[in-house]
Scaffold this active site. Structure first.
Site, mmCIF file in Angstrom:
data_model
loop_
_atom_site.group_PDB
_atom_site.id
_atom_site.type_symbol
_atom_site.label_atom_id
_atom_site.label_comp_id
_atom_site.label_asym_id
_atom_site.label_seq_id
_atom_site.Cartn_x
_atom_site.Cartn_y
_atom_site.Cartn_z
ATOM 1 C CE LYS A 1 47.958 24.366 -62.614
ATOM 2 N NZ LYS A 1 47.123 24.010 -63.750
ATOM 3 C CD GLU B 1 39.061 23.106 -49.479
ATOM 4 O OE1 GLU B 1 39.954 23.833 -49.972
ATOM 5 O OE2 GLU B 1 37.900 23.065 -49.935
ATOM 6 N N GLY C 1 45.527 20.254 -62.909
ATOM 7 C CA GLY C 1 45.574 19.551 -61.620
ATOM 8 C C GLY C 1 45.197 18.081 -61.738
ATOM 9 N NE ARG C 2 39.928 18.362 -65.299
ATOM 10 C CZ ARG C 2 39.916 19.685 -65.213
ATOM 11 N NH1 ARG C 2 40.264 20.276 -64.068
ATOM 12 N NH2 ARG C 2 39.567 20.429 -66.228
ATOM 13 C CD GLU D 1 38.185 19.821 -61.127
ATOM 14 O OE1 GLU D 1 39.364 19.597 -61.439
ATOM 15 O OE2 GLU D 1 37.849 20.096 -59.969
ATOM 16 C CG HIS E 1 27.069 -9.024 -53.595
ATOM 17 N ND1 HIS E 1 26.276 -10.145 -53.538
ATOM 18 C CD2 HIS E 1 28.215 -9.397 -54.215
ATOM 19 C CE1 HIS E 1 26.921 -11.165 -54.082
ATOM 20 N NE2 HIS E 1 28.108 -10.739 -54.502
ATOM 21 C CE LYS F 1 38.284 26.082 -55.380
ATOM 22 N NZ LYS F 1 39.457 26.203 -56.235
HETATM 23 O O1 F6P Z 1 38.726 23.294 -56.731
HETATM 24 C C1 F6P Z 1 39.111 22.451 -57.754
HETATM 25 C C2 F6P Z 1 40.589 22.347 -57.862
HETATM 26 O O2 F6P Z 1 41.092 23.545 -58.339
HETATM 27 C C3 F6P Z 1 41.003 21.189 -58.734
HETATM 28 O O3 F6P Z 1 40.923 21.481 -60.072
HETATM 29 C C4 F6P Z 1 42.362 20.901 -58.233
HETATM 30 O O4 F6P Z 1 42.803 19.640 -58.597
HETATM 31 C C5 F6P Z 1 42.156 21.056 -56.750
HETATM 32 O O5 F6P Z 1 41.197 22.077 -56.621
HETATM 33 C C6 F6P Z 1 43.374 21.375 -55.955
HETATM 34 O O6 F6P Z 1 43.982 22.563 -56.364
HETATM 35 P P1 F6P Z 1 45.449 22.911 -55.940
HETATM 36 O O7 F6P Z 1 46.348 21.860 -56.435
HETATM 37 O O8 F6P Z 1 45.730 24.250 -56.547
HETATM 38 O O9 F6P Z 1 45.479 22.976 -54.430
#
Ligand code: F6P
Length: 547
Positions: free
Chosen positions: A206, A212, A267-268, A353, A384, A512
């Site tokens: 987003k 990452e 995002g979620r 979140e 189990h 972060k």
């Molecule tokens: O760090 C949390 C977050 O911002 C989430 O809310 C989001 O879904 C995810 O990281 C990924 O963010 P992006 O889509 O901006 O890479």
């Protein structure tokens, strides 16, 4: 607004709780022979049995009063109509517009967002069609066989969960891969399986600034260029999904190959947007549209059904009952179909979140519990593993048992075994087993009196442990769409009751920021001020790796 605990309906619920806290569900079932039929709802392909909860009609009525006192109806309307209910980021919350299958407009700041929504959907359709029929070719004119989604959190879990859940609908030629971890191993593992000439990478972010995702995306880009040797070929093998055009251009992806979404999609909550591109590629546009249809059906139900018959409202309020009155700190998601194995993870992000918050919308500190810890696994495996604690442990842990009814498939007799376990677990959670029953059972099995005295207490189940059973007619795009929307709305309702902003996530920022400083220190830079533990750990890493 008054704090939750000062509302009249909350106080009334508290008084009711004092009368209800020791009531056993066994007795509630004995008193009302049709409880299982009365506490049951069906919406589209979803059926909810909520009878095995520690509730009566009085409980429900008081909970509905609470929802009314919190102005829930008006707040639902505000979300659907594009008001900026995400107040800390000054944004509307309109994942519902993404699946609005009517011709109606949805406005943000007076501008209808629907034309843009439809335009991106069409662009996704055109692109996914071309990949599926094989007219989109790699730079050496080869058909694409592998699609790698690089994203994390909301830019990963929704698409991953749906692609796995609907594997039966997937394109037979396409292998879908999802890379989220930055450990290097995950990406390397995928790169070993694929070929640059036949792979499409989707960089999904987003913000297009997530460390990452960008690290993995740059590594994938380098891997591709080491083979293809010419940047112009990137256009055939890399596309982006983002709200951030500038950053996408800077990465080197042609904006022609960017699928846009907007800051009013959390995002979620984004699997319905271009973040769902892997879903559309894998399942095809018809199935993607069915997924949207399923969610739209739940949206309409959520908006229009009275609280007394409203599935997300009831699930949310019953959750509030356990969290705020019984002190339940966690909620378990247990899907029984193995294709739903990523559902607990997905709902975990969606819920935790959204509602893992400690201040109200006005910034005041909260003095009641908010979002529970969400956890879970496929039910049959969990039986189990951790169900022992759910049956005989000391915590109250409400659980959603989720399963499909249809026994279509290659081994129908397996499905009966599966379903018998779902129903049996819920029955066991509810009824339990008394000491007398345990003793009688042992007596019939021929145990001595001494053994019965010694061992029977270990065989007692207190019961009275709440569960919902959610049945999907079958696992298909429509039912999955409805299921996800159900949880989204459940979480929204709880956020309203707790008076929190369910649509920001400031809690993920601090770690972060600190990681940025520590990264340069791990690489040998000057170590800044830290607590003694963090400093020591940085030194250990440096001694281990830098010498
Ligand atoms: O760090 C949390 C977050 O911002 C989430 O809310 C989001 O879904 C995810 O990281 C990924 O963010 P992006 O889509 O901006 O890479």
């Amino acid at each position: 607004m008054k704090s939750l605990t000062h509302l009249e309906s909350y106080k009334a619920l508290h008084r009711h709780f004092m009368a209800m806290k020791d009531v056993h569900m066994r007795d509630l079932f004995k008193e009302n022979g049709v409880r299982g039929i009365e506490y049951f709802l069906q919406i589209g392909d979803l059926k909810l049995d909520y009878s095995k909860n520690r509730i009566t009609n009085d409980t429900l009525n008081l909970l509905f009063d609470l929802a009314r006192e919190c102005d829930l109806k008006a707040k639902i309307t505000a979300m659907f109509e594009g008001e900026k209910i995400n107040t800390t980021e000054n944004r509307a919350v309109l994942h519902t517009a993404l699946r609005n299958r009517a011709n109606s407009s949805v406005k943000v700041d007076g501008i209808d967002v629907m034309p843009n929504v439809r335009e991106v959907l069409q662009k996704m359709q055109k692109f996914s069609d071309s990949l599926r029929v094989g007219s989109w070719l790699g730079y050496t004119k080869q058909i694409i066989t592998d699609v790698v989604n690089i994203g994390i959190g909301g830019s990963d879990l929704g698409a991953l969960m749906v692609c796995k859940a609907l594997k039966n609908f997937g394109h037979p030629r396409l292998n879908m891969h999802f890379v989220s971890n930055v450990d290097g191993i995950e990406l390397q593992g995928v790169l070993q399986k694929i070929h640059p000439e036949t792979t499409l990478f989707i960089v999904a972010s987003k913000t297009f600034s997530t460390q990452e995702t960008l690290t993995n995306a740059f590594t994938a880009r380098k891997w591709f260029l080491d083979y293809a040797l010419n940047e112009k070929y990137i256009a055939k093998h890399f596309v982006a999904v983002s709200t951030n055009k500038e950053a996408v251009r800077e990465f080197g992806i042609d904006l022609e190959n960017m699928f846009e979404f907007w800051n009013w999609v959390g995002g979620r909550y984004s699997l319905w947007s271009a973040i769902g591109l892997p879903i559309m590629i894998y399942l095809g546009k018809e199935n993607f549209l069915s997924l949207l249809e399923g969610a739209y059906l739940m949206d309409k139900h959520f908006c229009n059904a009275p609280f007394e018959k409203n599935m997300p409202v009831i699930m949310a309020l019953v959750g509030i009952w356990y969290i705020n009155f019984f002190g339940a700190g966690s909620h378990i998601i247990a899907p029984y179909d193995s294709v739903l194995r990523y559902l607990p993870k997905f709902i975990q992000q969606l819920d935790m979140e959204s509602n893992g918050k400690q201040v109200r919308k006005d910034g005041k500190r909260i003095d009641y519990d908010t979002g529970p810890i969400i956890w879970g696994d496929t039910g049959i495996n969990a039986q189990h593993a951790f169900f022992q604690l759910l049956h005989q442990g000391t915590h109250l842990s409400p659980i959603d048992l989720i399963a499909s009814l249809s026994k279509r498939g290659s081994l129908p007799e397996h499905h009966e075994i599966l379903l018998s376990n779902v129903f049996a677990q819920a029955e066991a959670f509810m009824c339990g087993k008394t000491l007398e029953e345990a003793q009688a059972e042992m007596f019939n099995e021929g145990f001595s009196e001494d053994e019965i005295q010694r061992l029977a207490p270990h065989r007692v189940f207190s019961g009275n442990r709440p569960s919902n059973i959610l049945l999907l007619d079958e696992i298909c795009p429509r039912s999955i769409g409805s299921l996800v929307a159900l949880y989204e709305h459940k979480i929204f309702v709880q956020g309203i009751i707790w008076d929190i902003n369910s649509f920001d996530q400031w809690g993920v920022e601090l770690g972060k920021e600190l990681a940025k400083t520590i990264l340069s220190e791990l690489k040998g830079g000057k170590i800044q001020e830290h607590d003694s533990s963090t400093k020591h750990l940085i030194q250990i890493y440096r001694q281990f790796n830098l010498n």
